[in-house]
Design an enzyme around this catalytic site. Structure first.
Site, PDB file in Angstrom:
ATOM      1  N   THR A   1       0.841  -1.197   0.000  1.00 25.81           N
ATOM      2  CA  THR A   1       0.000   0.000   0.000  1.00 25.81           C
ATOM      3  C   THR A   1       0.878   1.250   0.000  1.00 25.81           C
ATOM      4  O   THR A   1       1.815   1.355   0.791  1.00 25.81           O
ATOM      5  CB  THR A   1      -0.932  -0.007   1.233  1.00 25.81           C
TER       6      THR A   1
ATOM      7  N   GLU B   1      -2.351  -3.456  14.480  1.00 26.32           N
ATOM      8  CA  GLU B   1      -2.884  -3.340  13.135  1.00 26.32           C
ATOM      9  C   GLU B   1      -4.287  -3.919  13.014  1.00 26.32           C
ATOM     10  O   GLU B   1      -5.014  -3.587  12.095  1.00 26.32           O
ATOM     11  CB  GLU B   1      -1.919  -4.094  12.212  1.00 26.32           C
TER      12      GLU B   1
HETATM   13  C1  LIG Z   1      -5.875  -3.624  -0.642  1.00 24.61           C
HETATM   14  C2  LIG Z   1      -4.723  -4.418  -0.174  1.00 24.61           C
HETATM   15  C3  LIG Z   1      -3.670  -3.784   0.443  1.00 24.61           C
HETATM   16  C4  LIG Z   1      -2.560  -4.510   0.848  1.00 24.61           C
HETATM   17  N1  LIG Z   1      -1.522  -3.850   1.425  1.00 24.61           N
HETATM   18  C5  LIG Z   1      -0.396  -4.537   1.774  1.00 24.61           C
HETATM   19  C6  LIG Z   1       0.730  -3.875   2.295  1.00 24.61           C
HETATM   20  O1  LIG Z   1       0.719  -2.669   2.480  1.00 24.61           O
HETATM   21  N2  LIG Z   1       1.829  -4.597   2.596  1.00 24.61           N
HETATM   22  C7  LIG Z   1       1.870  -5.948   2.427  1.00 24.61           C
HETATM   23  O2  LIG Z   1       2.868  -6.536   2.742  1.00 24.61           O
HETATM   24  N3  LIG Z   1       0.819  -6.620   1.923  1.00 24.61           N
HETATM   25  C8  LIG Z   1      -0.319  -5.950   1.596  1.00 24.61           C
HETATM   26  N4  LIG Z   1      -1.414  -6.616   1.081  1.00 24.61           N
HETATM   27  C9  LIG Z   1      -1.299  -8.044   0.838  1.00 24.61           C
HETATM   28  C10 LIG Z   1      -2.093  -8.903   1.820  1.00 24.61           C
HETATM   29  O3  LIG Z   1      -1.428  -8.964   3.046  1.00 24.61           O
HETATM   30  C11 LIG Z   1      -2.250 -10.276   1.177  1.00 24.61           C
HETATM   31  O4  LIG Z   1      -3.140 -10.117   0.105  1.00 24.61           O
HETATM   32  C12 LIG Z   1      -2.750 -11.339   2.105  1.00 24.61           C
HETATM   33  O5  LIG Z   1      -1.822 -11.621   3.118  1.00 24.61           O
HETATM   34  C13 LIG Z   1      -3.085 -12.627   1.348  1.00 24.61           C
HETATM   35  O6  LIG Z   1      -2.067 -13.034   0.515  1.00 24.61           O
HETATM   36  P1  LIG Z   1      -2.343 -13.376  -1.028  1.00 24.61           P
HETATM   37  O7  LIG Z   1      -3.048 -12.219  -1.613  1.00 24.61           O
HETATM   38  O8  LIG Z   1      -1.070 -13.773  -1.609  1.00 24.61           O
HETATM   39  O9  LIG Z   1      -3.346 -14.579  -1.018  1.00 24.61           O
HETATM   40  P2  LIG Z   1      -3.033 -16.111  -0.738  1.00 24.61           P
HETATM   41  O10 LIG Z   1      -2.145 -16.244   0.438  1.00 24.61           O
HETATM   42  O11 LIG Z   1      -2.601 -16.734  -1.995  1.00 24.61           O
HETATM   43  O12 LIG Z   1      -4.460 -16.618  -0.329  1.00 24.61           O
HETATM   44  C14 LIG Z   1      -5.547 -16.794  -1.245  1.00 24.61           C
HETATM   45  C15 LIG Z   1      -6.683 -17.449  -0.505  1.00 24.61           C
HETATM   46  O13 LIG Z   1      -6.276 -18.710   0.027  1.00 24.61           O
HETATM   47  C16 LIG Z   1      -6.459 -18.748   1.410  1.00 24.61           C
HETATM   48  N5  LIG Z   1      -5.408 -19.490   2.085  1.00 24.61           N
HETATM   49  C17 LIG Z   1      -4.066 -19.305   2.020  1.00 24.61           C
HETATM   50  N6  LIG Z   1      -3.434 -20.136   2.830  1.00 24.61           N
HETATM   51  C18 LIG Z   1      -4.363 -20.887   3.447  1.00 24.61           C
HETATM   52  C19 LIG Z   1      -4.344 -21.908   4.423  1.00 24.61           C
HETATM   53  N7  LIG Z   1      -3.208 -22.346   4.971  1.00 24.61           N
HETATM   54  N8  LIG Z   1      -5.511 -22.442   4.810  1.00 24.61           N
HETATM   55  C20 LIG Z   1      -6.696 -21.995   4.290  1.00 24.61           C
HETATM   56  N9  LIG Z   1      -6.778 -21.039   3.385  1.00 24.61           N
HETATM   57  C21 LIG Z   1      -5.626 -20.476   2.956  1.00 24.61           C
HETATM   58  C22 LIG Z   1      -6.448 -17.297   1.850  1.00 24.61           C
HETATM   59  O14 LIG Z   1      -7.115 -17.108   3.084  1.00 24.61           O
HETATM   60  C23 LIG Z   1      -7.151 -16.640   0.704  1.00 24.61           C
HETATM   61  O15 LIG Z   1      -8.527 -16.766   0.876  1.00 24.61           O
HETATM   62  C24 LIG Z   1      -2.528  -5.908   0.657  1.00 24.61           C
HETATM   63  C25 LIG Z   1      -3.616  -6.544   0.066  1.00 24.61           C
HETATM   64  C26 LIG Z   1      -4.703  -5.823  -0.350  1.00 24.61           C
HETATM   65  C27 LIG Z   1      -5.827  -6.534  -1.000  1.00 24.61           C
END
Ligand SMILES: Cc1cc2nc3c(=O)[nH]c(=O)nc-3n(C[C@H](O)[C@H](O)[C@H](O)COP(=O)(O)OP(=O)(O)OC[C@H]3O[C@@H](n4cnc5c(N)ncnc54)[C@H](O)[C@@H]3O)c2cc1C
Lengths: 382, 352
Positions: free
Chosen positions: A165, A249
């Protein structure tokens, strides 16, 4: 069984006057802001607004006076930020610095480093972003690949961060990186660094979301040098530091107020008159809203007393995200007799925006599934 | 929690756990009631010089919570609320278990012999109606509100099916029955209904926690596919959601009790009871689901909690009742809108 602590908070006696002061400031500052821009909540970005807010002393309120703060209590800060969110103020520029980065620096950085950054943060001039997620590491944060290796006088960082972000409009990132290769203990060998994003070797691209807004981005580090004093806290202690940051947070008012402007617009457009079904919907939303505020305030009170209710914070974040995600759907479902359907109205525009923006509410800051996993662990199921 | 509250909590949780009626045993109202009253649990609000606890709603909440958590089948919560209403109305406290109810089509008139008042009206589904010695109810008379006490024995029983948990819910008709005591009391009916809703909210909170605890214990012990159910992520996620509901209702009940202690709590109680009601459907569904078939058997204890949850959701205001009540309160807010209203509620508390 684990007992969850949600002792109700009694606000300090003098908050009403602080609230009035913030409201009167916002009345003037937000007079021209469109409803749909207010609905952006803490994703609304205005460096100008952040500077003005800081000049009132409302950024970094809890930090030491010597660093530009006012040593106010965490609860007074809570009052200010909930007022900002309820009014729809564009707080994104300084939000992360105020919420967590500044507190991290005050906690872990050397005095010289603090002097270099914190006063500028408190003036609303220096903005921070959080580098945790990477292309192949989202929920599984411990699997990050970005690494730092030691060189003379400092460290060299290589790798990339994603979904950061405000990546493209912050001066500084606090990044979680590997300082020793991943071994048996997955959470060991991670450290936090302060990275000046104007350093040589840093490349930043903003990313458009599906509404066309550019609030996050990707960052590449190609042999980026940081000096020794930019290591935040202890080497190898990054995982613990990040986790205590998460309590800050996850339970704030931004975890249930992201859709509040839609509710405010709805009530305004009804002006006290509506059918029974809409009255009920309003009652239901209000009950959830009031309860979440009590939960969030309870945690604020516990944090202010120095405890770290991270399990409770995960509960508030999950319930809050579900609430703010459902709110636009409840309003949409009820449009009809009482709720006007004029597509050009502020209400309609705010609704469209939030229907589309709200899927992110249960992703950012830890997904629903990950939060529920943390709660299940707290219940002793894992 | 204050030290005194901790002591109260230890006392009632231990006591109520021992009083849980084992399967097949008939409720022994006489001896169990004696135990409760000897310890003064019914006198939470009574002054210290009268042998009471001189307590608050936050103290009473602890009793309500543990009554729910142990599915205590005795009208102790109703008695505590009835006594508080009577204390507020300056009416002398009758002996024995008491209950509270609102009346339909009621009428108050001076007795023919000129001594006191007579009451006519139907009380429906009175909790523990016939077991109680007296009933506290409200009535309007000549544009004024009254709180009054009726002797249960003066009511003509006209049925009343027990609630889902088998707790008595009696219909009692009164026909020019002499009232034991009466006092003018502005907003008597709202006061009665609100305090009773707060009581049920805290009981729901206790029963939810009990259902969660049973569910957690069960999934840790029961194995399928070679491992405890607790190790399956689908189960973990369901129980996390249940725990969140427990936390939300617990928080709402505590905050509403605090608000009631500090004065006007119309908004808070409406919100808290509605939030509690709204948790019941998903919470009972999850608790039963993770138990499998054993959970729906008569010999397993889960139903003692889920049945009460289903019953208490409709008692002293179901979802619709409180959603309309709260919705109307919100729509009536003028200056500054809802946000100004709910923050003023907590800021006013801060000044007390
Ligand atoms: C608007 C926005 C702002 C953000 N800002 C920041 C930021 O400033 N800094 C930063 O570092 N990140 C940021 N993020 C990233 C955010 O932290 C991640 O999107 C989040 O941690 C999920 O990771 P991913 O998107 O890779 O999804 P994934 O980890 O690939 O997950 C996809 C889906 O699978 C599920 N899943 C994953 N692992 C498991 C498990 N073990 N068991 C069951 N279900 C599971 C998840 O819950 C999710 O529903 C931001 C995201 C958004 C959308």
């Amino acid at each position: 069984m684990q007992n969850f602590n949600f002792t109700p908070l009694k606000m300090p006696p003098d908050v009403a006057s602080l609230r009035r002061a913030v409201r009167s400031f916002l009345d003037t500052e937000l007079a021209e802001l469109k409803a749909v821009d207010k609905a952006q909540s803490w994703a609304g970005y205005s460096a100008d607004f952040s500077r003005k807010l800081a000049s009132k002393g409302w950024v970094g309120m809890t930090w030491p006076k010597a660093l530009g703060g006012s040593e106010a209590s965490a609860l007074h800060r809570y009052v200010v930020i909930e007022e900002l969110l309820a009014a729809g103020a564009p707080v994104a520029a300084h939000w992360i610095a105020d919420r967590q980065s500044g507190t991290l620096l005050v906690r872990y950085a050397s005095e010289a480093v603090q002097q270099r950054f914190v006063p500028a943060m408190a003036r609303g001039e220096m903005f921070f972003c959080i580098g945790m997620s990477e292309p192949n590491s989202g929920s599984d944060l411990a699997s990050i690949k970005t690494k730092a290796h030691r060189v003379d006088g400092g460290w060299v960082i290589n790798g990339s961060k994603l979904w950061t972000t405000n990546a493209h409009r912050s001066q500084i990132m606090i990044a979680l990186v590997r300082t020793t290769a991943q071994g048996q203990a997955r959470h060991a060998g991670l450290s936090q660094f302060i990275i000046d994003l104007s350093s040589e070797g840093v490349k930043i691209n903003s990313i458009a979301d599906h509404l066309g807004a550019r609030h996050f981005g990707e960052i590449f580090f190609d042999n980026v040098f940081v000096s020794d004093d930019m290591l935040l806290g202890a080497e190898g202690d990054g995982w613990n530091q990040v986790n205590s940051e998460l309590a800050l947070e996850r339970s704030g008012p931004e975890r249930y107020l992201s859709s509040y402007r839609l509710f405010a617009e709805l009530l305004e457009s009804l002006d006290g008159e509506c059918d029974d079904a809409t009255t009920q919907t309003i009652g239901e939303i209000s009950a959830d809203l009031w309860t979440l505020r009590q939960m969030s305030m309870s945690i604020a009170g516990q944090l202010a007393e120095g405890s770290e209710p991270s399990l409770e914070a995960s509960m508030v974040k999950d319930l809050g995200a579900c609430f703010e995600q459902n709110l636009p759907h409840s309003v949409q479902a009820g449009i009809g007799a009482s709720i006007p359907s004029d597509r050009d109205s502020d209400l309609s525009e705010t609704l469209s925006y939030l229907l589309m923006a709200s899927p992110a509410f249960s992703l950012r800051g830890g997904t629903r599934e990950i939060l529920r996993g943390i709660i299940a662990r707290g219940l002793g199921l894992k | 929690m204050t030290q005194q509250q901790q002591l109260l909590e230890e006392t009632v949780s231990g006591l109520f756990a021992e009083m849980v009626v084992p399967m097949g045993r008939e409720l022994d109202i006489d001896s169990d009631w004696k135990t409760l009253t000897q310890l003064g649990i019914d006198n939470i609000f009574v002054g210290e010089d009268e042998g009471g606890f001189a307590g608050s709603w936050q103290d009473a909440r602890i009793v309500f919570y543990h009554a729910g958590r142990n599915a205590l089948a005795l009208p102790i919560c109703e008695t505590i609320v009835a006594k508080k209403l009577l204390l507020d109305a300056n009416i002398e406290l009758p002996k024995g278990p008491l209950t509270i109810a609102t009346a339909i089509g009621s009428r108050l008139e001076p007795c023919a012999d000129g001594d006191g008042y007579a009451f006519s009206g139907s009380l429906k589904a009175v909790a523990w109606g016939r077991i109680s010695s007296a009933i506290v109810t409200a009535c309007r008379h000549h544009d004024k509100d009254y709180l009054l006490v009726l002797s249960s024995a003066d009511g003509v029983s006209s049925g009343g099916r027990a609630n889902e948990a088998g707790e008595p819910r009696d219909n009692l008709d009164f026909n020019s029955a002499k009232v034991l005591a009466v006092s003018q009391f502005d907003g008597a009916e709202q006061a009665l209904w609100g305090k009773a809703a707060l009581m049920r909210t805290a009981q729901i909170s206790g029963a939810l926690d009990a259902a969660l605890e049973m569910s957690v214990t069960h999934v840790k012990g029961r194995e399928q596919f070679g491992r405890p159910l607790a190790k399956f992520q689908a189960i973990q996620q369901q129980l996390a959601m249940l725990a969140e509901e427990c936390a939300a209702v617990n928080c709402a009940a505590q905050a509403a009790a605090l608000a009631e202690d500090l004065g006007n709590s119309r908004f808070e109680i409406a919100a808290a009871k509605l939030r509690a009601n709204r948790s019941v459907g998903s919470a009972t569904s999850i608790a039963h689901q993770v138990h499998g078939a054993i959970g729906v058997t008569g010999e397993y204890n889960l139903h003692r909690f889920t049945q009460r949850l289903w019953a208490w959701r409709s008692e002293f205001g179901n979802d619709r009742f409180w959603a309309e009540n709260l919705g109307r309160q919100v729509l009536a807010v003028k200056d500054g809108g809802l946000w100004a209203h709910i923050t003023a509620l907590s800021d006013n508390h801060a000044q007390q």
